[in-house]
Design a protein around this motif. Structure first.
Motif, short mmCIF file in Angstrom:
data_model
loop_
_atom_site.label_atom_id
_atom_site.label_comp_id
_atom_site.label_asym_id
_atom_site.label_seq_id
_atom_site.Cartn_x
_atom_site.Cartn_y
_atom_site.Cartn_z
N GLN A 83 -50.13 52.59 -21.30
CA GLN A 83 -49.09 52.23 -20.33
C GLN A 83 -48.49 53.51 -19.78
O GLN A 83 -47.97 54.34 -20.55
CB GLN A 83 -48.01 51.39 -21.00
N MET A 84 -48.59 53.68 -18.49
CA MET A 84 -48.12 54.92 -17.85
C MET A 84 -46.96 54.58 -16.91
O MET A 84 -47.14 53.83 -15.95
CB MET A 84 -49.26 55.58 -17.08
N ASN A 85 -45.80 55.14 -17.20
CA ASN A 85 -44.61 54.93 -16.39
C ASN A 85 -44.15 56.24 -15.77
O ASN A 85 -44.55 57.31 -16.21
CB ASN A 85 -43.48 54.33 -17.23
N SER A 86 -43.31 56.13 -14.79
CA SER A 86 -42.75 57.32 -14.12
C SER A 86 -43.84 58.31 -13.76
O SER A 86 -43.75 59.51 -14.04
CB SER A 86 -41.71 58.00 -15.02
N LEU A 87 -44.86 57.80 -13.12
CA LEU A 87 -46.03 58.63 -12.81
C LEU A 87 -45.68 59.73 -11.82
O LEU A 87 -44.87 59.54 -10.91
CB LEU A 87 -47.15 57.76 -12.28
N LYS A 88 -46.33 60.88 -12.01
CA LYS A 88 -46.12 62.05 -11.17
C LYS A 88 -47.44 62.45 -10.50
O LYS A 88 -48.52 62.07 -10.96
CB LYS A 88 -45.63 63.23 -12.03
N HIS A 89 -47.31 63.24 -9.46
CA HIS A 89 -48.51 63.71 -8.77
C HIS A 89 -49.48 64.37 -9.75
O HIS A 89 -50.70 64.18 -9.66
CB HIS A 89 -48.13 64.72 -7.67
N GLU A 90 -48.93 65.14 -10.70
CA GLU A 90 -49.78 65.88 -11.63
C GLU A 90 -50.48 65.01 -12.65
O GLU A 90 -51.28 65.48 -13.44
CB GLU A 90 -48.97 66.97 -12.34
N ASP A 91 -50.19 63.71 -12.64
CA ASP A 91 -50.92 62.78 -13.51
C ASP A 91 -52.23 62.33 -12.88
O ASP A 91 -53.03 61.62 -13.51
CB ASP A 91 -50.06 61.55 -13.82
N THR A 92 -52.47 62.74 -11.66
CA THR A 92 -53.71 62.39 -10.97
C THR A 92 -54.89 63.04 -11.68
O THR A 92 -54.95 64.26 -11.81
CB THR A 92 -53.66 62.86 -9.50
N ASP A 93 -55.82 62.21 -12.14
CA ASP A 93 -56.98 62.69 -12.90
C ASP A 93 -57.93 61.52 -13.11
O ASP A 93 -57.57 60.36 -12.86
CB ASP A 93 -56.56 63.21 -14.28
N VAL A 94 -59.09 61.85 -13.65
CA VAL A 94 -59.96 60.81 -14.20
C VAL A 94 -59.59 60.67 -15.68
O VAL A 94 -59.53 61.67 -16.41
CB VAL A 94 -61.45 61.17 -14.05
N TYR A 95 -59.32 59.46 -16.09
CA TYR A 95 -58.91 59.19 -17.46
C TYR A 95 -60.09 58.61 -18.24
O TYR A 95 -60.75 57.67 -17.78
CB TYR A 95 -57.73 58.23 -17.48
N TYR A 96 -60.32 59.18 -19.42
CA TYR A 96 -61.45 58.79 -20.25
C TYR A 96 -60.98 58.23 -21.58
O TYR A 96 -60.07 58.78 -22.22
CB TYR A 96 -62.35 59.99 -20.53
N CYS A 97 -61.63 57.19 -22.02
CA CYS A 97 -61.38 56.60 -23.33
C CYS A 97 -62.33 57.25 -24.33
O CYS A 97 -63.50 57.50 -24.02
CB CYS A 97 -61.63 55.09 -23.26
N ASN A 98 -61.81 57.53 -25.52
CA ASN A 98 -62.61 58.17 -26.56
C ASN A 98 -62.41 57.45 -27.89
O ASN A 98 -61.31 57.02 -28.21
CB ASN A 98 -62.20 59.63 -26.71
N ALA A 99 -63.49 57.36 -28.63
CA ALA A 99 -63.44 56.80 -29.99
C ALA A 99 -64.04 57.82 -30.94
O ALA A 99 -65.13 58.35 -30.69
CB ALA A 99 -64.24 55.50 -30.06
N ASN A 100 -63.32 58.10 -32.01
CA ASN A 100 -63.75 59.16 -32.93
C ASN A 100 -63.57 58.74 -34.37
O ASN A 100 -62.54 58.15 -34.73
CB ASN A 100 -62.95 60.44 -32.66
#
Length: 122
Positions: A83-100
């Motif tokens: 859940q991402m709130n108060s988003l900023k310009h610098e949050d712009t990215d490709v988001y990846y899910c990881n399992a480890n």
């Protein structure tokens, strides 16, 4: 077949909210530490947040207080949310899910999703 399927990426205005989902299936992901990373073109992939199999969470300083990671351990599928709130310009990215997971013999099992684009712009 092991699969991590992300969804929820979108274009959102600064100050807005977005919720990413990652459905992990194919093996017993309930024992895995699940995480969200992000990466901009030409930059290193960075950890955003992680949640252990027991529910302990860790966040990057840049997202503390704004992002919340959670998980739902169903029988055959683990779903991880960001859940991402108060988003900023610098949050712009490709988001990846990881399992480890590191087993008792110190063998590491590591899986990645395909990524979902988050764009924060007016």
């Amino acid at each position: 077949q092991v699969q991590l399927a992300e969804s929820g990426g979108d274009l959102v205005q600064p100050g807005g909210s977005l919720k990413l989902s990652c459905a992990a299936s194919g093996i017993i992901f309930s024992i895995y530490t699940m995480a969200w990373y992000r990466q901009a073109p030409g930059k290193q992939r960075e950890l955003v947040a992680l949640i252990s199999s027991g529910g302990t969470t860790t966040y990057a300083d840049s997202v503390k207080g704004r992002f919340t990671i959670s998980r739902d351990n169903a029988k055959n599928t683990v779903t991880v949310y960001l859940q991402m709130n108060s988003l900023k310009h610098e949050d712009t990215d490709v988001y990846y899910c990881n399992a480890n997971y590191v087993n008792i013999a110190d063998r590491t099992y590591d899986y990645w999703g395909q990524g979902t684009q988050v764009t924060v712009a007016s």
